[in-house]
Design a protein around this motif. Structure first.
Motif, PDB file in Angstrom:
ATOM      1  N   LYS A  90      73.818 -10.831  -5.965  1.00  0.00           N
ATOM      2  CA  LYS A  90      73.028  -9.644  -6.227  1.00  0.00           C
ATOM      3  C   LYS A  90      73.657  -8.500  -5.448  1.00  0.00           C
ATOM      4  N   VAL A  91      74.046  -7.493  -6.159  1.00  0.00           N
ATOM      5  CA  VAL A  91      74.669  -6.340  -5.530  1.00  0.00           C
ATOM      6  C   VAL A  91      73.702  -5.177  -5.647  1.00  0.00           C
ATOM      7  N   GLU A  92      73.364  -4.619  -4.497  1.00  0.00           N
ATOM      8  CA  GLU A  92      72.448  -3.484  -4.498  1.00  0.00           C
ATOM      9  C   GLU A  92      73.254  -2.212  -4.296  1.00  0.00           C
ATOM     10  N   VAL A  93      73.020  -1.282  -5.187  1.00  0.00           N
ATOM     11  CA  VAL A  93      73.693   0.000  -5.106  1.00  0.00           C
ATOM     12  C   VAL A  93      72.686   0.993  -4.530  1.00  0.00           C
ATOM     13  N   PRO A  94      73.021   1.585  -3.404  1.00  0.00           N
ATOM     14  CA  PRO A  94      72.064   2.515  -2.803  1.00  0.00           C
ATOM     15  C   PRO A  94      71.862   3.733  -3.705  1.00  0.00           C
ATOM     16  N   ILE A  95      70.604   4.095  -3.836  1.00  0.00           N
ATOM     17  CA  ILE A  95      70.256   5.259  -4.640  1.00  0.00           C
ATOM     18  C   ILE A  95      69.635   6.281  -3.698  1.00  0.00           C
ATOM     19  N   ILE A  96      70.099   7.479  -3.831  1.00  0.00           N
ATOM     20  CA  ILE A  96      69.548   8.539  -2.974  1.00  0.00           C
ATOM     21  C   ILE A  96      68.206   8.944  -3.573  1.00  0.00           C
ATOM     22  N   ARG A 101      67.366  14.357  -1.636  1.00  0.00           N
ATOM     23  CA  ARG A 101      68.230  15.385  -2.232  1.00  0.00           C
ATOM     24  C   ARG A 101      67.611  16.769  -2.006  1.00  0.00           C
ATOM     25  N   GLU A 102      66.317  16.847  -2.219  1.00  0.00           N
ATOM     26  CA  GLU A 102      65.632  18.128  -2.028  1.00  0.00           C
ATOM     27  C   GLU A 102      65.730  18.580  -0.580  1.00  0.00           C
ATOM     28  N   THR A 103      65.558  17.651   0.346  1.00  0.00           N
ATOM     29  CA  THR A 103      65.636  17.978   1.769  1.00  0.00           C
ATOM     30  C   THR A 103      67.039  18.459   2.122  1.00  0.00           C
ATOM     31  N   LEU A 104      68.071  17.759   1.624  1.00  0.00           N
ATOM     32  CA  LEU A 104      69.457  18.164   1.902  1.00  0.00           C
ATOM     33  C   LEU A 104      69.751  19.526   1.298  1.00  0.00           C
ATOM     34  N   ALA A 105      69.231  19.789   0.124  1.00  0.00           N
ATOM     35  CA  ALA A 105      69.438  21.095  -0.514  1.00  0.00           C
ATOM     36  C   ALA A 105      68.766  22.194   0.314  1.00  0.00           C
ATOM     37  N   GLU A 106      67.583  21.903   0.845  1.00  0.00           N
ATOM     38  CA  GLU A 106      66.868  22.879   1.676  1.00  0.00           C
ATOM     39  C   GLU A 106      67.629  23.151   2.963  1.00  0.00           C
ATOM     40  N   ILE A 107      68.169  22.099   3.580  1.00  0.00           N
ATOM     41  CA  ILE A 107      68.951  22.272   4.820  1.00  0.00           C
ATOM     42  C   ILE A 107      70.197  23.103   4.533  1.00  0.00           C
ATOM     43  N   ALA A 108      70.849  22.830   3.411  1.00  0.00           N
ATOM     44  CA  ALA A 108      72.051  23.590   3.050  1.00  0.00           C
ATOM     45  C   ALA A 108      71.702  25.058   2.832  1.00  0.00           C
TER      46      ALA A 108
END
Length: 124
Positions: A90-96, A101-108
């Motif tokens: 079982k391979v888990e692919v991390p999903i953001i 994403r909204e928080t990172l956009a706000e910080i940027a």
């Protein structure tokens, strides 16, 4: 039934075959000739029967070796096919997550606004 002339060990032979099978006969004759030519070169002129016998035996030896190798490969394939199939990992692919994403956009956006304010102060 067509007659085909084949060359083995430097000698010509007339051989009959079924219509449409001439190319198979030529291919078989080429294989036999590949064994006979070195014999003739090494031993000189041989009686026809002896040359054909020796070339046929050498070709049969190669065929037997290939059949043995084929048997071994088939046995190995059967062994590998009998092995249990490996369990899929079982391979888990991390999903953001969307909120990250909204928080990172706000910080940027804040960082850009701060950079603009600093540039404005430096110009003044």
């Amino acid at each position: 039934m067509p007659d085909v002339t084949i060359k083995i060990g430097g000698r010509d032979f007339q051989v009959a075959c079924q219509t449409g099978e001439e190319h198979f006969l030529q291919a078989a004759a080429a294989m036999l000739n590949a064994e006979a030519d070195p014999l003739v070169q090494q031993m000189g002129r041989l009686p026809e029967a002896r040359m054909l016998l020796m070339a046929g035996l050498m070709l049969a030896d190669k065929t037997a070796a290939l059949e043995d190798e084929n048997r071994q490969i088939k046995a190995r394939m059967a062994e590998l096919e009998q092995r249990p199939k490996p369990v899929a990992e079982k391979v888990e692919v991390p999903i953001i997550p969307p909120h990250l994403r909204e928080t990172l956009a706000e910080i940027a956006a804040r960082a850009e606004a701060m950079a603009d304010r600093i540039e404005d102060k430096l110009r003044a």
